[in-house]
Design a protein around this motif. Structure first.
Motif, PDB file in Angstrom:
ATOM      1  N   ARG A   1      -5.113  10.061  -4.343  1.00  0.00           N
ATOM      2  CA  ARG A   1      -6.140   9.591  -3.207  1.00  0.00           C
ATOM      3  C   ARG A   1      -6.314   8.185  -3.330  1.00  0.00           C
ATOM      4  O   ARG A   1      -6.356   7.556  -4.690  1.00  0.00           O
ATOM      5  N   TRP A   2      -6.655   7.596  -2.362  1.00  0.00           N
ATOM      6  CA  TRP A   2      -6.799   6.411  -2.206  1.00  0.00           C
ATOM      7  C   TRP A   2      -7.620   5.869  -0.715  1.00  0.00           C
ATOM      8  O   TRP A   2      -7.674   6.959   0.023  1.00  0.00           O
ATOM      9  N   GLY A   3      -8.200   4.808  -0.835  1.00  0.00           N
ATOM     10  CA  GLY A   3      -8.856   4.465   0.359  1.00  0.00           C
ATOM     11  C   GLY A   3      -9.468   2.943   0.386  1.00  0.00           C
ATOM     12  O   GLY A   3      -9.319   2.258  -0.719  1.00  0.00           O
TER      13      GLY A   3
ATOM     14  N   VAL B   1      -8.362   3.571  -5.864  1.00  0.00           N
ATOM     15  CA  VAL B   1      -7.291   4.605  -6.093  1.00  0.00           C
ATOM     16  C   VAL B   1      -7.474   5.728  -7.284  1.00  0.00           C
ATOM     17  O   VAL B   1      -8.419   5.198  -8.112  1.00  0.00           O
ATOM     18  N   GLU B   2      -7.196   6.906  -7.075  1.00  0.00           N
ATOM     19  CA  GLU B   2      -7.365   7.863  -8.013  1.00  0.00           C
ATOM     20  C   GLU B   2      -6.016   8.365  -8.498  1.00  0.00           C
ATOM     21  O   GLU B   2      -5.060   8.684  -7.715  1.00  0.00           O
ATOM     22  N   LEU B   3      -5.765   8.368  -9.690  1.00  0.00           N
ATOM     23  CA  LEU B   3      -4.480   8.814 -10.111  1.00  0.00           C
ATOM     24  C   LEU B   3      -4.759  10.025 -11.405  1.00  0.00           C
ATOM     25  O   LEU B   3      -5.552   9.799 -12.136  1.00  0.00           O
ATOM     26  N   THR B   4      -3.964  11.035 -11.336  1.00  0.00           N
ATOM     27  CA  THR B   4      -4.213  12.289 -12.130  1.00  0.00           C
ATOM     28  C   THR B   4      -3.325  11.848 -13.364  1.00  0.00           C
ATOM     29  O   THR B   4      -2.058  11.254 -13.267  1.00  0.00           O
ATOM     30  N   THR B   5      -4.070  12.289 -14.454  1.00  0.00           N
ATOM     31  CA  THR B   5      -3.179  12.191 -15.675  1.00  0.00           C
ATOM     32  C   THR B   5      -3.206  13.336 -16.658  1.00  0.00           C
ATOM     33  O   THR B   5      -4.014  14.363 -16.024  1.00  0.00           O
TER      34      THR B   5
ATOM     35  N   MET C   1       0.942  -1.165   0.068  1.00  0.00           N
ATOM     36  CA  MET C   1       0.128  -0.230   0.095  1.00  0.00           C
ATOM     37  C   MET C   1       0.585   1.394  -0.086  1.00  0.00           C
ATOM     38  O   MET C   1       0.303   2.248  -0.382  1.00  0.00           O
ATOM     39  N   ALA C   2       2.400   1.138   0.412  1.00  0.00           N
ATOM     40  CA  ALA C   2       2.913   2.152   0.301  1.00  0.00           C
ATOM     41  C   ALA C   2       3.240   2.976  -1.206  1.00  0.00           C
ATOM     42  O   ALA C   2       3.149   3.878  -1.306  1.00  0.00           O
ATOM     43  N   LEU C   3       3.313   1.782  -1.915  1.00  0.00           N
ATOM     44  CA  LEU C   3       3.662   2.106  -3.276  1.00  0.00           C
ATOM     45  C   LEU C   3       2.146   2.886  -3.870  1.00  0.00           C
ATOM     46  O   LEU C   3       2.516   3.801  -4.584  1.00  0.00           O
TER      47      LEU C   3
END
Length: 77
Positions: free
Chosen positions: A10-12, A24-28, A1-3
């Motif tokens: 954001r993640w949860g 998980v949310e990743l910005t692109t 989860m550290a990665l």
């Protein structure tokens, strides 16, 4: 989860009755939802998601098989 925490915006975790869902949310830098065609990073992400879905399906099938075998054994007694 550290990665996940290091690479995501954001993640949860959502705890449900019989499972736990990690999101998980990743910005692109994409300007449209379909602007990722042939982007190597998106392709890798899609491959990982596909792999995880396959693994989850196998786990569900394994649980169903174990339940079936336990029920069959109970009925045989």
């Amino acid at each position: 989860m550290a990665l996940v925490a290091a690479r995501s915006d954001r993640w949860g975790v959502q705890l449900q009755a019989e499972r736990k869902v990690t999101w998980v949310e990743l910005t692109t830098s994409l300007s449209t939802p379909h602007g990722h065609s042939r982007n190597v990073h998106v392709s890798r992400g899609e491959n990982v998601i596909g792999f995880l879905r396959s693994a989850a399906a196998c786990t569900s099938l394994d649980r169903a098989q174990l339940r079936f075998e336990a029920d069959a054994e109970r009925m045989a007694k």
